[in-house]
Design an enzyme around this catalytic site. Sequence first.
Site, short mmCIF file in Angstrom:
data_model
loop_
_atom_site.label_atom_id
_atom_site.label_comp_id
_atom_site.label_asym_id
_atom_site.label_seq_id
_atom_site.Cartn_x
_atom_site.Cartn_y
_atom_site.Cartn_z
N GLY A 58 -9.36 -41.56 -2.18
CA GLY A 58 -9.85 -41.95 -0.87
C GLY A 58 -8.99 -41.32 0.21
N ASP A 79 -3.79 -43.56 3.69
CA ASP A 79 -3.48 -44.93 4.13
C ASP A 79 -4.60 -45.93 3.86
OD1 ASP A 79 -0.94 -44.26 5.02
OD2 ASP A 79 -1.63 -43.74 7.03
N THR A 139 -3.90 -40.79 -7.01
CA THR A 139 -3.96 -39.44 -6.44
C THR A 139 -3.78 -39.49 -4.93
OG1 THR A 139 -6.37 -39.49 -6.19
CG2 THR A 139 -5.50 -38.70 -8.29
N PRO A 140 -3.27 -38.40 -4.34
CA PRO A 140 -2.99 -38.39 -2.90
C PRO A 140 -4.26 -38.33 -2.07
CG PRO A 140 -2.52 -36.25 -3.86
CD PRO A 140 -2.83 -37.16 -5.01
N HIS A 154 -4.15 -37.13 1.26
CA HIS A 154 -4.08 -36.04 2.23
C HIS A 154 -4.90 -34.85 1.75
CE1 HIS A 154 -0.90 -37.18 5.23
NE2 HIS A 154 -0.80 -38.17 4.35
N LYS A 205 0.65 10.01 2.58
CA LYS A 205 0.02 9.92 1.26
C LYS A 205 -0.90 11.12 1.00
CE LYS A 205 -2.02 6.07 2.18
NZ LYS A 205 -1.54 5.98 3.58
N SER A 246 -4.21 0.71 0.27
CA SER A 246 -4.22 -0.36 -0.75
C SER A 246 -3.07 -1.34 -0.54
CB SER A 246 -4.19 0.23 -2.16
OG SER A 246 -3.23 1.26 -2.30
#
EC number: 2.7.7.4
Length: 633
Positions: A31, A34, A111-112, A114, A473, A541
């Site tokens: 979610g 906080d 789980t976090p 943020h 080059k 490149s």
Amino acid sequence: MSYLQSVPPHDLAAHLADHDGKSVLRFITCGSVDDGKSTLIGRLLVDAKLVFEDQLTNLGRVGSSGAVNGGEIDLALLLDGLEAEREQGITIDVAYRYFATSKRKFIVADTPGHEEYTRNMVTGASTADLAVILIDSRQGILQQTRRHSYIASLLGIRHVVLAVNKIDLVEFRQSVFDEIARDYKAFAKKLGFASIQPIPIAARFGDNVISASPNTPWYKGPALLEYLETVQLDPPATERPFRFPVQLVMRPNANFRGYAGQIASGSVSVGDPVVIAKSGQRSSVKAIVTFDGNLTTAAEGEAVTLVLADEVDASRGNMLVAPAARPFVADQFQAHVIWFDANPMLPGRSYILRTETDSVSATVTALKHQVNINSFAREAAKSLQMNEVGVCNISTQAPIVFDAYKESRATGNFVFVDRVTNATVGAGMIDFPLRRADNVHWQATDVNKGARSAMKSQRPAVLWFTGLSGSGKSTIANALDRLLHARGKHTYMLDGDNVRHGLNRDLGFTEADRVENIRRVAEVAKLMADAGLIVLVSFISPFRGERRMARELMEEGEFIEIFVDTPLEECARRDPKALYEKALAGKIANFTGVSSPYEAPESPELHLKTVEEDPVALALKIEAFLDRHREEK
């Protein structure tokens, strides 16, 4: 409702036997920031008497600086173990907790919330059966709520508890709860969840966490723990097709050969036929060996060693499967991709793709669309930014073994790894193989690279000149081309500006276009090397990853990286095409060295410094290197 208490030593064997017979529920809490995820799990563990006294005492000491309401213990600290988490009052990493009640065993991943740590939420959700999605009663459904719900659905989670938390802060009003539950169900209708159980909760005080709360007499449903103990899960993986990734070939003596690994899905019994997914070789299971003795049957999740009845060519990375239900073996497929990295995902860029059994070079050939997590609308996109989700076509350098993710999470997932940093930059869920993979085949030819190079009396090579614009080059490559031509060598020079007049005329100078520019040129250089030519490629490149991709397209020793090292100030002073003048004036965007980065080679075969020697002298150095290179071969 009863919970596990301490067990006397003489009852330990019976207790363990009872414990082993219980089902396991893996769930996550997710979610927005906080919403109270860590506090909820902390409250559940404490009220269910699943936390030791010394842990609570220690929490009182650790949390004294951040205690609330005159010394009340912050239950989130049971989950937030990192110092940074405790200092900031947020969850950063995934926190796993293992506990059990009299009815079921649980593995919870906190789980976090943020957005920055979405990758950690994906990690926790990848093995979960159920998601507890928290919503702050005062805030309602937020963007991160939608994001986590969509990701949970994408990762195969079928059951959701909608924990409407902090219901005490809205005076336990049923109208607030009903409105949030109604809005969430309407939003989640397209996500395909099998069940959604809304529960009003005050995690801080324990309302409806392990038992019904007198503060919500209008709520007639189960408390959180009661629901977790009784929710019916999907059929076990033993009913799915047998998949056994080989992790190790066991050969302790001349009389034993076994294939060790963990069964990813399904089950297997002695006598069952099996087939090696890629080669198609068939055999049958002669024995199922474990440390505790032989088994007659083994199922998903068990680590075993399979002994086959026949001598077959199987090694680490192969997969033994049921002949009647084989996985896909293909080098092109569609997948949903969640991007983790600050650097965007770009079609055409080469990554390392890792699955349960394979690790191969892979390219996103098309980003079909990005998914808007708020509306689920398909939106056009040229790249995926961090935490965005897209549907992509992916091509691998060699065929891989996989199932559709919805059929098998274990064998339908993959991760993208950056070729330079080795960081995991994305995760994917495979949808299906592309039909073109079955319809496109290599055409065998009688005249091969060896015959072509022998006719020319030379060894094919790709000389890749890289450096800033104006470094010299093309000047050095042109001088070398003259030297080799004078010796009767068959060469061709691919110059960046020249190629943009034809093959790459549709490309600009954005990072995505530069990636595609190098991909096309590398493929052309490969074809020319196959023709037996010495190919001189003169391209800025700027990215190491693309140069490494070009190297891996060629045969061992065929790719020679030449770093034309000229200081930026000197390049700007030379400015043969007045490009630096325009770039510094803001008239040219994405100009390498000014407004776009250049990643210098870390270990090139040749490192040339143009301020010390003239182009002809440097070309002679390369010629001498090629002569030595040929002799070493």
